[in-house]
Design a protein around this motif. Structure first.
Motif, PDB file in Angstrom:
ATOM      1  N   ASP A  21       0.823  -1.209   0.000  1.00 33.45           N
ATOM      2  CA  ASP A  21       0.000   0.000   0.000  1.00 33.45           C
ATOM      3  C   ASP A  21       0.857   1.260   0.000  1.00 33.45           C
ATOM      4  O   ASP A  21       0.567   2.227  -0.705  1.00 33.45           O
ATOM      5  CB  ASP A  21      -0.953   0.004   1.214  1.00 33.45           C
ATOM      6  N   LEU A  23       3.740   1.758  -1.197  1.00 31.41           N
ATOM      7  CA  LEU A  23       4.361   2.000  -2.509  1.00 31.41           C
ATOM      8  C   LEU A  23       3.374   2.542  -3.534  1.00 31.41           C
ATOM      9  O   LEU A  23       3.648   3.521  -4.217  1.00 31.41           O
ATOM     10  CB  LEU A  23       4.965   0.692  -3.048  1.00 31.41           C
ATOM     11  N   VAL A  24       2.211   1.902  -3.647  1.00 30.56           N
ATOM     12  CA  VAL A  24       1.304   2.313  -4.725  1.00 30.56           C
ATOM     13  C   VAL A  24       0.622   3.649  -4.417  1.00 30.56           C
ATOM     14  O   VAL A  24       0.304   4.408  -5.343  1.00 30.56           O
ATOM     15  CB  VAL A  24       0.243   1.240  -5.080  1.00 30.56           C
ATOM     16  N   TYR A  25       0.450   3.945  -3.122  1.00 34.32           N
ATOM     17  CA  TYR A  25      -0.171   5.224  -2.765  1.00 34.32           C
ATOM     18  C   TYR A  25       0.854   6.351  -2.664  1.00 34.32           C
ATOM     19  O   TYR A  25       0.503   7.480  -2.345  1.00 34.32           O
ATOM     20  CB  TYR A  25      -0.954   5.099  -1.464  1.00 34.32           C
ATOM     21  N   ARG A  27       2.310   7.504  -5.191  1.00 29.36           N
ATOM     22  CA  ARG A  27       2.298   8.180  -6.486  1.00 29.36           C
ATOM     23  C   ARG A  27       0.872   8.242  -7.044  1.00 29.36           C
ATOM     24  O   ARG A  27      -0.023   7.534  -6.598  1.00 29.36           O
ATOM     25  CB  ARG A  27       3.225   7.476  -7.468  1.00 29.36           C
ATOM     26  N   ALA A  29      -1.256   9.572 -11.050  1.00 29.65           N
ATOM     27  CA  ALA A  29      -1.043   9.473 -12.501  1.00 29.65           C
ATOM     28  C   ALA A  29       0.030  10.436 -13.006  1.00 29.65           C
ATOM     29  O   ALA A  29       0.460  10.336 -14.155  1.00 29.65           O
ATOM     30  CB  ALA A  29      -2.367   9.716 -13.237  1.00 29.65           C
ATOM     31  N   ARG A  31       2.916  10.356 -11.933  1.00 37.24           N
ATOM     32  CA  ARG A  31       4.102   9.511 -11.774  1.00 37.24           C
ATOM     33  C   ARG A  31       5.174  10.184 -10.915  1.00 37.24           C
ATOM     34  O   ARG A  31       6.326   9.757 -10.895  1.00 37.24           O
ATOM     35  CB  ARG A  31       4.651   9.066 -13.126  1.00 37.24           C
ATOM     36  N   ARG A  33       6.766  10.791  -7.295  1.00 35.69           N
ATOM     37  CA  ARG A  33       6.825   9.868  -6.167  1.00 35.69           C
ATOM     38  C   ARG A  33       7.037  10.625  -4.872  1.00 35.69           C
ATOM     39  O   ARG A  33       7.864  11.521  -4.805  1.00 35.69           O
ATOM     40  CB  ARG A  33       7.979   8.877  -6.339  1.00 35.69           C
ATOM     41  N   ARG A  65      -7.370  11.482  -1.502  1.00 33.52           N
ATOM     42  CA  ARG A  65      -7.152  10.816  -2.785  1.00 33.52           C
ATOM     43  C   ARG A  65      -8.471  10.238  -3.273  1.00 33.52           C
ATOM     44  O   ARG A  65      -9.195   9.581  -2.527  1.00 33.52           O
ATOM     45  CB  ARG A  65      -6.123   9.691  -2.626  1.00 33.52           C
ATOM     46  N   GLY A  68      -6.885   8.912  -8.070  1.00 27.90           N
ATOM     47  CA  GLY A  68      -5.444   8.978  -8.353  1.00 27.90           C
ATOM     48  C   GLY A  68      -5.157   9.212  -9.827  1.00 27.90           C
ATOM     49  O   GLY A  68      -4.148   8.736 -10.348  1.00 27.90           O
ATOM     50  N   THR A  69      -6.042   9.953 -10.512  1.00 26.57           N
ATOM     51  CA  THR A  69      -5.824  10.213 -11.940  1.00 26.57           C
ATOM     52  C   THR A  69      -5.254  11.612 -12.191  1.00 26.57           C
ATOM     53  O   THR A  69      -5.102  12.019 -13.344  1.00 26.57           O
ATOM     54  CB  THR A  69      -7.142  10.068 -12.740  1.00 26.57           C
TER      55      THR A  69
ATOM     56  N   GLU B   8       0.403   4.352 -15.772  1.00 26.74           N
ATOM     57  CA  GLU B   8      -0.189   4.702 -14.467  1.00 26.74           C
ATOM     58  C   GLU B   8      -1.348   5.693 -14.557  1.00 26.74           C
ATOM     59  O   GLU B   8      -1.586   6.476 -13.643  1.00 26.74           O
ATOM     60  CB  GLU B   8       0.897   5.213 -13.502  1.00 26.74           C
ATOM     61  N   CYS B   9      -2.085   5.666 -15.673  1.00 22.60           N
ATOM     62  CA  CYS B   9      -3.208   6.594 -15.832  1.00 22.60           C
ATOM     63  C   CYS B   9      -4.381   6.210 -14.948  1.00 22.60           C
ATOM     64  O   CYS B   9      -5.199   7.056 -14.598  1.00 22.60           O
ATOM     65  CB  CYS B   9      -3.649   6.658 -17.289  1.00 22.60           C
ATOM     66  N   HIS B  26      -3.719  -1.182  -4.401  1.00 26.61           N
ATOM     67  CA  HIS B  26      -2.647  -2.149  -4.613  1.00 26.61           C
ATOM     68  C   HIS B  26      -3.100  -3.395  -5.374  1.00 26.61           C
ATOM     69  O   HIS B  26      -2.266  -4.096  -5.946  1.00 26.61           O
ATOM     70  CB  HIS B  26      -1.935  -2.518  -3.291  1.00 26.61           C
ATOM     71  N   ARG B  30      -3.206  -1.134 -12.139  1.00 26.99           N
ATOM     72  CA  ARG B  30      -2.135  -0.136 -12.027  1.00 26.99           C
ATOM     73  C   ARG B  30      -1.264  -0.418 -10.811  1.00 26.99           C
ATOM     74  O   ARG B  30      -0.030  -0.358 -10.884  1.00 26.99           O
ATOM     75  CB  ARG B  30      -2.745   1.270 -11.914  1.00 26.99           C
ATOM     76  N   ILE B  34       2.774  -1.297 -10.660  1.00 30.24           N
ATOM     77  CA  ILE B  34       3.768  -0.556  -9.871  1.00 30.24           C
ATOM     78  C   ILE B  34       4.566  -1.529  -9.003  1.00 30.24           C
ATOM     79  O   ILE B  34       5.801  -1.457  -8.937  1.00 30.24           O
ATOM     80  CB  ILE B  34       3.068   0.512  -8.991  1.00 30.24           C
TER      81      ILE B  34
END
Lengths: 391, 112
Positions: A21, A23-25, A27, A29, A31, A33, A65, A68-69, B8-9, B26, B30, B34
């Motif tokens: 979680d 890591l993916v949160y 960033r 769209a 990109r 970080r 959030r 996340g686009t 990552e759109c 997660h 997308r 990642i």
């Protein structure tokens, strides 16, 4: 950071510090970080108010959030806790007679418009990410999109907003006060619900595409089409972008009308054209131009921008009806800085629709910073929500 | 042909059947892209159904490549108990359910 109170109120399943979680949160769209300390998934305004009080005690900031686009890092945390509002996704009521809908912030625009189709209504703010973007983000960025030349920005369609501010207070904003939340990228509080106005769905759409060899002829045609009352979209593609996607390498304008005056009348062909248009940015990204910008200019400044992009062979497209242009670059292209310095000199805005986020803070003027400081004092005096964004 | 990298759109989120239920980034296509890019070996990759609905909407035609990712995980010893049992059943009994009499309807569905 003591997460136990959050687990007690939200439930352990709605609080995470897992590496996956975080890591993916970290960033969105854009990109870009950042650093995510934890992720939470509240499901009510009361839980969000509790989160705000907890964050104040822990001296940590909270990053709202939606889907996340966003393309400017507005949802990228900076040693923050990310508050994912995806579970607040109820369409609470639809009033077809009054052309109103009451939604939670996590409702996805594409889902909402599918739900409204039988009633012959739609929310006419259609950004390229319309299939995935959430209502909260559309309000926070005052989104524009493909049909803004006819329907205007998201703010035109917001009747009221329910917000949890940085003191944990639930506020119901309408009228002039909406200016404190629409386009403020979440720095004044968590947008949790909204009542939105809706438009009748047009019965027909027709499209005309024209190609040009120089910007002057293209801009003259733009002005002619802008005077057409049936115009619903006016999109642009320069010759460098056209070449990359396999079109004739000339500048193009695409005009859509809610009448029969467009040359392409077949609904299937029109649908295919818009699908191709939706895919423009991803195609340019795939061709090595993943960084998308959104300056907005008018008059001579717009002509200067189009010429500058052409001279530098920068692929670009955009909502030319509003003067919003999307030049696309490779990562770390030094011309991005030159672009924004030039936009200021040409009298334009650094962001037509994507917002400022983290990405464009360097180009924000002092007047704008002062305005954000003023709003923070009113809505978030402890600087808990989306700290460091926009200014 | 090379698999185009995820940009990552996030358009894939809304067609993913797992994301539709769990609504956690997660496990979205997308998110998994990642994690794969970051070299994370995690059981969350087993939550993907391998249906490739995401690919129908992906503007760059990125393939989630779940089978290859899982093969790598298995090689590194990262496997869910359900996956281990399912594979063992297929090898031993020729089906994912375990021993079955002729005409018997499986009472337990093992999946990832």
């Amino acid at each position: 950071m003591n997460l136990q109170p959050l687990c007690s109120v939200l439930g352990e399943q709605r609080v995470s510090t897992s590496i996956e979680d975080r890591l993916v949160y970290a960033r969105d769209a854009s990109r870009m970080r950042g650093e995510c300390l934890a992720v939470v998934w509240p499901s009510s305004p009361e839980q969000v108010a509790f989160l705000v009080e907890w964050a104040r005690q822990e001296a940590v900031d909270l990053v709202p959030r939606g889907a996340g686009t966003g393309l400017c890092g507005g949802a990228v945390p900076q040693r923050s806790v990310v508050v994912d509002l995806s579970h607040l996704n109820a369409i609470k009521s639809v009033e077809p007679e009054g052309k109103l809908v009451h939604v939670e912030a996590g409702v996805v625009l594409g889902t909402l418009n599918r739900r409204l189709e039988p009633a012959g209504l739609f929310l006419p703010v259609i950004p390229g990410s319309h299939r995935a973007a959430a209502i909260g983000g559309l309000i926070a960025t005052d989104a524009a999109g493909l049909r803004a030349v006819r329907y205007g920005l998201m703010g035109n369609w917001v009747q009221s907003v329910t917000l949890v501010d940085g003191s944990g207070q639930v506020r119901h904003l309408s009228g002039k006060a909406l200016g404190d939340v629409v386009g403020r990228e979440g720095v004044t509080g968590f947008i949790l619900e909204a009542i939105l106005r809706l438009a009748p769905r047009p019965r027909e759409r027709t499209v005309t595409i024209m190609a040009f060899d120089d910007e002057a002829a293209l801009l003259a045609q733009r002005d002619r089409w802008l005077a057409e009352p049936a115009l619903t979209a006016l999109e642009y593609l320069n010759r460098h972008a056209a070449a990359l996607i396999g079109w004739e390498p000339r500048h193009h304008l695409l005009a859509e009308f809610d009448s029969d005056q467009g040359e392409i009348e077949d609904p299937g062909q029109v649908r295919d054209l818009w699908r191709d248009r939706d895919g423009l940015y991803p195609q340019l990204a795939r061709c090595g131009h993943p960084v998308i910008e959104d300056p907005q200019l008018s008059g001579p400044g717009l002509a200067e921008l189009l010429r500058w992009l052409d001279q530098h062979a920068i692929p670009a497209f955009g909502h030319l009806g509003l003067g919003i242009v999307h030049p696309c670059f490779a990562f770390d292209d030094g011309r991005i800085e030159t672009l924004y310095e030039s936009v200021a000199a040409w009298g334009g805005r650094v962001s037509g629709e994507h917002g400022i986020g983290l990405k464009k803070r360097a180009w924000v003027d002092e007047r704008h910073r002062e305005e954000i400081r003023r709003l923070k004092q009113i809505y978030d005096p402890h600087d808990i929500i989306n700290r460091g964004k926009l200014s | 042909m090379d698999n185009p990298p995820c940009i990552e759109c996030g358009l894939c989120r809304e067609v993913c059947p797992i994301f539709e239920v769990l609504r956690r980034e997660h496990i979205s296509p997308r998110g998994l892209a990642i994690l794969a890019e970051e070299g994370i070996a995690s059981p969350v990759f087993y939550q993907c159904t391998l249906c490739r609905a995401c690919r129908t909407l992906c503007p760059v035609d990125h393939d989630p490549d779940g089978e290859r990712l899982r093969a790598r995980l298995v090689a590194r010893g990262v496997e869910t108990e359900a996956n281990r049992e399912m594979i063992a059943n297929i090898r031993q009994h020729g089906n994912p359910f375990g021993p079955l009499e002729e005409g018997e309807i499986p009472k337990r569905l093992t999946c990832c």
